[in-house]
Motif scaffolding. Structure first.
Motif, PDB file in Angstrom:
ATOM      1  N   THR A   1      37.710  41.269  43.465  1.00 26.95           N
ATOM      2  CA  THR A   1      36.260  41.301  43.728  1.00 26.95           C
ATOM      3  C   THR A   1      35.806  39.958  44.296  1.00 26.95           C
ATOM      4  N   PRO A   2      34.594  39.923  44.879  1.00 26.99           N
ATOM      5  CA  PRO A   2      34.041  38.649  45.344  1.00 26.99           C
ATOM      6  C   PRO A   2      33.479  37.777  44.235  1.00 26.99           C
ATOM      7  N   GLY A   3      33.733  38.147  43.001  1.00 28.16           N
ATOM      8  CA  GLY A   3      33.286  37.342  41.878  1.00 28.16           C
ATOM      9  C   GLY A   3      31.985  37.854  41.290  1.00 28.16           C
ATOM     10  N   ASP A   4      31.883  37.769  39.981  1.00 26.69           N
ATOM     11  CA  ASP A   4      30.677  38.251  39.302  1.00 26.69           C
ATOM     12  C   ASP A   4      29.508  37.298  39.468  1.00 26.69           C
ATOM     13  N   ALA A   5      29.778  35.998  39.383  1.00 31.87           N
ATOM     14  CA  ALA A   5      28.711  34.998  39.457  1.00 31.87           C
ATOM     15  C   ALA A   5      29.267  33.741  40.115  1.00 31.87           C
ATOM     16  N   PRO A   6      28.491  33.097  40.958  1.00 30.30           N
ATOM     17  CA  PRO A   6      28.994  31.895  41.624  1.00 30.30           C
ATOM     18  C   PRO A   6      29.071  30.703  40.683  1.00 30.30           C
TER      19      PRO A   6
END
Length: 617
Positions: A74-79
């Protein structure tokens, strides 16, 4: 002297006004990250407004990239890092940041006027709003203008290069190269060398600022990922899908014809395919969606691989011609890059709400095959599979992608062309029926007894003249028929043709073989579901995962798979379309988990939900 610290993964979000070049900044950072060999996944997030007022919340554009030294889903849950170019970007994205996250903010833009635009009564950099984060207030605009003082350009034009300054700074901070970006800038501004030179100077100035300032005591490295051997390139879902259509034409030895009308987020498929005329691709930008699909169907009638691309609103307009293609029984690939609806909805936001339209959204009994891609790079393989079914079974195929897949990117392992499936078909070339009086004839609807597929006769083939049109046909001859029994037979035959398509069994990932809960997905939920299951198994939670590519016909073993588990959880970015479909057909305890926020699921929310389900079974 800066300390260099190794990390296994990083999630960065670039955010700013839609005129700040955040998508370009993210694209370039992604390209350099791919060059270093990290696995990566991206999530561009565009404003829905064509040009919202500068500095306002509706105008915020962002680009998130997750890169790691191992495979990611995934592109990540939170930066963990936010680069905010103005107060609007900070306010829009601050709720997504975990405590302790790093914020690099353009302090020059935090003027009273800009703060007022987004409802800040005081400067959030000074009133404690961001005290839970590691904040680096950098005057990006003024530093960029200063760095470009020697260039013969105005201050406003110089300030526009602040995104390159920011890119240089973040590239230094995370040990990314910049040579490829410099080459890109030279190509992009080849006609304006002074602008190219200024942007390169800004990029280098940002990199040098990171090296020389005392603001950043630590810089970071993320080692390359240990991916399977092969040649990789970074690719978006739309480009991968376009390449799959080109490859299908090559493997079928047929010309590819795309009839399309521009629409977000599908337009890039048209743009990409238009570059490949040398590979037998013809692209036609029609005056509207109806003309586009009509031209594609006409191309299939003429012996080409006919394709049309759109999003939900355009697919609705194409429905009558797709129904005509069902009656014709000819190949037609219909690509639906789904977006949030209804009506115009949120054009730049993602959703999975077109499934029932793909399955049933036509007048009369007009069944088509439906498949869905699961990741940006998988769009390539899904396109080839859609073409295989369309060509070999003479049917329209709905290929479902969505905005998340279309604009997101990830590494793609380039396949060998020879390893792709052989898609060649045989056109009818001779008479195929003998009448009762002994006369030989061509019957356009004389079917293969196993697949029920009719012959594909290219117009102009000597002796194979036949009637075509949307009126009901007599089975075999194709003559117009209003006979009730024949109509009943043809309706049932068209349905049976779809059911006769052979698709692979549904595979289940159940490492221990003793899971009581199955999480079943389709389309772009594959990444978040996979990441959630991976996290749960890492904590000793038993859970099984399966993912549907073929939605019509369904794999033959779906009933057996569903009945093997006490509970089946189906996450969807709609209000439960697959859930309701499976409940109507199978005896299984199905639980839907649904949201329609215009954003993909996060793996963390799925992990928490699934853990709760497992506990209560």
């Amino acid at each position: 002297m800066n300390t260099v610290r190794q990390l296994d993964r990083v999630v960065i979000r670039f955010a700013g006004d839609s005129g700040d070049g955040m998508q370009l900044t993210g694209d370039r950072f992604t390209a350099e990250t791919a060059k270093l060999g990290n696995d990566l996944s991206t999530l561009p997030n565009f404003p829905a407004e064509i040009r919202a007022p500068a500095g306002t919340l509706p105008g915020v554009s962002s680009f998130q990239i997750h890169f790691a030294d191992t495979d990611i889903l995934t592109p990540g849950d939170a930066p963990g890092v936010l680069v905010a170019m103005n107060p609007a970007a900070l306010k829009a994205n601050l709720p997504d940041l975990p405590r302790g996250a790093t914020i690099v903010v353009n302090s020059d833009e935090f003027t009273p006027r800009n703060l007022k635009k987004v409802g800040y009564a005081a400067n959030p950099l000074e009133d404690g709003t961001v005290e839970s984060y590691q904040v680096h207030a950098v005057p990006l605009t003024s530093l960029t203008i200063e760095a470009l003082a020697e260039f013969d350009i105005g201050k406003n034009e110089a300030a526009r290069a602040k995104n390159m300054f920011a890119l240089g700074l973040v590239s230094w901070l995370y040990s990314r190269p910049t040579e490829t970006t410099e080459s890109f800038i030279k190509r992009k501004f080849a006609a304006r060398p002074e602008i190219a030179a200024a942007n390169i100077a800004a990029l280098r100035a940002g990199h040098a600022y990171g090296e020389t300032t005392e603001t950043f005591a630590v810089r970071y490295e993320v080692p390359p990922a240990k991916l399977p051997s092969g040649t990789y390139r970074n690719i978006t879902g739309n480009v991968a899908l376009a390449y799959g259509l080109v490859a299908a034409g090559v493997r079928a030895q047929l010309p590819v014809f795309l009839g399309a009308y521009p629409i977000t987020p599908a337009s890039d498929i048209l743009h990409e395919l238009s570059k490949h005329k040398k590979l037998g691709v013809t692209t036609f930008q029609a005056e509207d969606e109806i003309a586009a699909v009509g031209a594609a169907l006409g191309a299939s009638y003429g012996g080409a691989l006919g394709i049309t691309t759109s999003s939900g609103p355009g697919i609705a307009l194409k429905s009558e011609t797709i129904s005509l293609a069902v009656a014709f029984e000819l190949p037609l690939v219909v690509v639906d890059v789904q977006r949030a609806g209804p009506s115009t909805g949120m054009p730049t936001k993602t959703e999975q709400a077109d499934l029932l339209m793909a399955l049933h959204g036509r007048h009369g009994e007009a069944p088509v095959a439906v498949i869905a891609a699961q990741s940006p790079s998988d769009c390539f393989h899904a396109a080839i599979e859609a073409c295989r079914i369309a060509l070999h079974h003479r049917t329209p195929v709905m290929l479902l992608s969505d905005g998340y897949l279309a604009n997101g990117s990830e590494p793609w392992s380039l396949p060998e062309v020879a390893d792709l499936p052989d898609l060649r078909v045989e056109f009818a070339s001779a008479l195929n029926h003998v009448d009762e009086d002994g006369t030989e004839a061509f019957w356009p609807y004389k079917r293969d007894p196993e697949t029920l597929v009719r012959p594909w006769a290219v117009p102009g083939t000597p002796g194979l003249q036949h009637r075509i049109g949307g009126l009901e046909k007599k089975d075999g001859t194709g003559d117009i028929s209003y006979d009730p029994a024949n109509h009943d037979f043809m309706v049932r035959t068209r349905a049976a043709r779809i059911e006769a398509i052979k698709v692979p069994d549904l595979t289940v990932d159940d490492p221990d073989g003793d899971s009581r809960v199955l999480v079943l997905g389709w389309g772009s939920t594959w990444g978040p579901i996979g990441a959630a299951c991976r996290a749960l198994r890492g904590r000793g939670v038993h859970i099984a995962q399966a993912h549907l590519r073929h939605l019509n016909p369904l794999p033959a073993n779906v009933s057996d798979v569903l009945s093997s588990y006490d509970k089946v959880v189906i996450p969807e970015m709609n209000l439960g379309q697959l859930s309701s479909l499976l409940r109507s057909r199978f005896d299984a305890d199905i639980v839907g988990y649904n949201q329609v926020r215009g954003l993909p699921f996060t793996s963390h929310e799925l992990e928490s939900m699934l853990e709760e389900v497992v506990k209560n079974v």
